[in-house]
Design a protein around this motif. Structure first.
Motif, PDB file in Angstrom:
ATOM      1  N   LYS A  68       0.800  -1.232   0.000  1.00 31.38           N
ATOM      2  CA  LYS A  68       0.000   0.000   0.000  1.00 31.38           C
ATOM      3  C   LYS A  68       0.831   1.280   0.000  1.00 31.38           C
ATOM      4  O   LYS A  68       0.384   2.305  -0.482  1.00 31.38           O
ATOM      5  CB  LYS A  68      -0.929   0.016   1.221  1.00 31.38           C
ATOM      6  CG  LYS A  68      -1.939  -1.111   1.232  1.00 31.38           C
ATOM      7  CD  LYS A  68      -2.908  -0.968   0.096  1.00 31.38           C
ATOM      8  CE  LYS A  68      -3.919  -2.099   0.127  1.00 31.38           C
ATOM      9  NZ  LYS A  68      -4.831  -2.044  -0.987  1.00 31.38           N
ATOM     10  N   ARG A 102       0.057   5.256  -1.823  1.00 30.87           N
ATOM     11  CA  ARG A 102      -0.014   6.549  -1.126  1.00 30.87           C
ATOM     12  C   ARG A 102       0.991   7.528  -1.741  1.00 30.87           C
ATOM     13  O   ARG A 102       0.667   8.677  -2.020  1.00 30.87           O
ATOM     14  CB  ARG A 102       0.247   6.340   0.360  1.00 30.87           C
ATOM     15  CG  ARG A 102       0.129   7.595   1.207  1.00 30.87           C
ATOM     16  CD  ARG A 102       0.376   7.295   2.674  1.00 30.87           C
ATOM     17  NE  ARG A 102      -0.573   6.343   3.223  1.00 30.87           N
ATOM     18  CZ  ARG A 102      -1.762   6.671   3.731  1.00 30.87           C
ATOM     19  NH1 ARG A 102      -2.136   7.932   3.761  1.00 30.87           N
ATOM     20  NH2 ARG A 102      -2.566   5.752   4.213  1.00 30.87           N
ATOM     21  N   THR A 142     -10.786  14.559   6.108  1.00 29.66           N
ATOM     22  CA  THR A 142      -9.631  13.978   6.803  1.00 29.66           C
ATOM     23  C   THR A 142      -8.364  14.410   6.065  1.00 29.66           C
ATOM     24  O   THR A 142      -8.304  14.298   4.845  1.00 29.66           O
ATOM     25  CB  THR A 142      -9.726  12.434   6.787  1.00 29.66           C
ATOM     26  OG1 THR A 142     -10.938  12.033   7.406  1.00 29.66           O
ATOM     27  CG2 THR A 142      -8.547  11.801   7.495  1.00 29.66           C
ATOM     28  N   ASP A 190      -3.647  11.311   6.992  1.00 32.86           N
ATOM     29  CA  ASP A 190      -4.364  10.477   7.960  1.00 32.86           C
ATOM     30  C   ASP A 190      -5.316   9.473   7.311  1.00 32.86           C
ATOM     31  O   ASP A 190      -5.994   8.715   8.017  1.00 32.86           O
ATOM     32  CB  ASP A 190      -5.171  11.355   8.925  1.00 32.86           C
ATOM     33  CG  ASP A 190      -4.274  12.205   9.812  1.00 32.86           C
ATOM     34  OD1 ASP A 190      -3.091  11.838   9.993  1.00 32.86           O
ATOM     35  OD2 ASP A 190      -4.748  13.241  10.316  1.00 32.86           O
ATOM     36  N   LEU A 191      -5.394   9.458   5.982  1.00 34.14           N
ATOM     37  CA  LEU A 191      -6.292   8.522   5.307  1.00 34.14           C
ATOM     38  C   LEU A 191      -5.817   7.085   5.498  1.00 34.14           C
ATOM     39  O   LEU A 191      -4.618   6.817   5.431  1.00 34.14           O
ATOM     40  CB  LEU A 191      -6.367   8.833   3.809  1.00 34.14           C
ATOM     41  CG  LEU A 191      -7.012  10.162   3.417  1.00 34.14           C
ATOM     42  CD1 LEU A 191      -6.922  10.359   1.911  1.00 34.14           C
ATOM     43  CD2 LEU A 191      -8.458  10.225   3.888  1.00 34.14           C
ATOM     44  N   ASP A 192      -6.765   6.172   5.704  1.00 34.05           N
ATOM     45  CA  ASP A 192      -6.391   4.765   5.823  1.00 34.05           C
ATOM     46  C   ASP A 192      -6.230   4.154   4.433  1.00 34.05           C
ATOM     47  O   ASP A 192      -6.485   4.801   3.411  1.00 34.05           O
ATOM     48  CB  ASP A 192      -7.399   3.986   6.669  1.00 34.05           C
ATOM     49  CG  ASP A 192      -8.788   3.908   6.055  1.00 34.05           C
ATOM     50  OD1 ASP A 192      -8.970   4.246   4.858  1.00 34.05           O
ATOM     51  OD2 ASP A 192      -9.713   3.483   6.780  1.00 34.05           O
ATOM     52  N   ASP A 193      -5.802   2.900   4.391  1.00 37.05           N
ATOM     53  CA  ASP A 193      -5.546   2.236   3.106  1.00 37.05           C
ATOM     54  C   ASP A 193      -6.798   2.144   2.241  1.00 37.05           C
ATOM     55  O   ASP A 193      -6.718   2.223   1.015  1.00 37.05           O
ATOM     56  CB  ASP A 193      -4.976   0.834   3.338  1.00 37.05           C
ATOM     57  CG  ASP A 193      -3.550   0.861   3.864  1.00 37.05           C
ATOM     58  OD1 ASP A 193      -2.885   1.905   3.741  1.00 37.05           O
ATOM     59  OD2 ASP A 193      -3.112  -0.180   4.393  1.00 37.05           O
ATOM     60  N   HIS A 194      -7.967   1.989   2.857  1.00 33.61           N
ATOM     61  CA  HIS A 194      -9.210   1.900   2.091  1.00 33.61           C
ATOM     62  C   HIS A 194      -9.510   3.225   1.381  1.00 33.61           C
ATOM     63  O   HIS A 194      -9.927   3.245   0.229  1.00 33.61           O
ATOM     64  CB  HIS A 194     -10.385   1.504   2.991  1.00 33.61           C
ATOM     65  CG  HIS A 194     -10.192   0.200   3.661  1.00 33.61           C
ATOM     66  ND1 HIS A 194     -10.105  -0.994   2.977  1.00 33.61           N
ATOM     67  CD2 HIS A 194     -10.047  -0.114   4.972  1.00 33.61           C
ATOM     68  CE1 HIS A 194      -9.927  -1.986   3.834  1.00 33.61           C
ATOM     69  NE2 HIS A 194      -9.880  -1.476   5.054  1.00 33.61           N
TER      70      HIS A 194
END
Length: 137
Positions: free
Chosen positions: A89, A93, A110, A114-118
């Motif tokens: 991942k 990014r 957000t 700070d974004l998650d992998d999804h």
């Protein structure tokens, strides 16, 4: 039925309902998602991915029966943003950070870092969908 299964189905159903109302509110021109795939690390996740895709299709059908959910395999999504296809991942990014113009127009609630992998994957799928639409695919 086990409590875990009811919990998963409940979450999928709630997500489906939320998507339906989001579609009604935002009136999307096109909708895309990453296609279901079998991972060597988590082969049992394939069934859940198929269930989620079916719920997205159903929410979209309820919103507009003529709209099609466009799905893209993970390699195609990674290629669309210029990420390495076999390194997890982090390259996704990094590729999005370097994607021309994305950081200037990103207005998410957000912060990007700070974004998650999804969420990162969702942005990459949106770019892949945009590429396909631009090229008449």
């Amino acid at each position: 039925m086990s409590g875990d299964r009811l919990g998963r189905l409940g979450r999928i159903s709630a997500n489906q309902e939320s998507l339906y109302w989001l579609f009604r509110e935002t009136r999307p021109f096109a909708v895309g998602a990453e296609s279901a795939f079998i991972s060597r690390r988590r082969p049992s996740a394939y069934g859940a991915l198929v269930e989620v895709l079916c719920s997205i299709r159903y929410a979209l059908y309820r919103y507009d029966p003529w709209k099609v959910l466009r799905t893209y395999d993970p390699i195609t999504v990674k290629m669309a943003v210029g990420a390495s296809s076999f390194q997890g991942k982090s390259p996704m990014r990094e590729a999005l950070l370097d994607y021309p113009g994305l950081m200037e127009i990103y207005t998410g609630t957000t912060p990007f870092e700070d974004l998650d992998d999804h969420a990162i994957d969702a942005l990459a799928v949106a770019i892949c969908l945009l590429h396909a639409l631009r090229h008449g695919k």
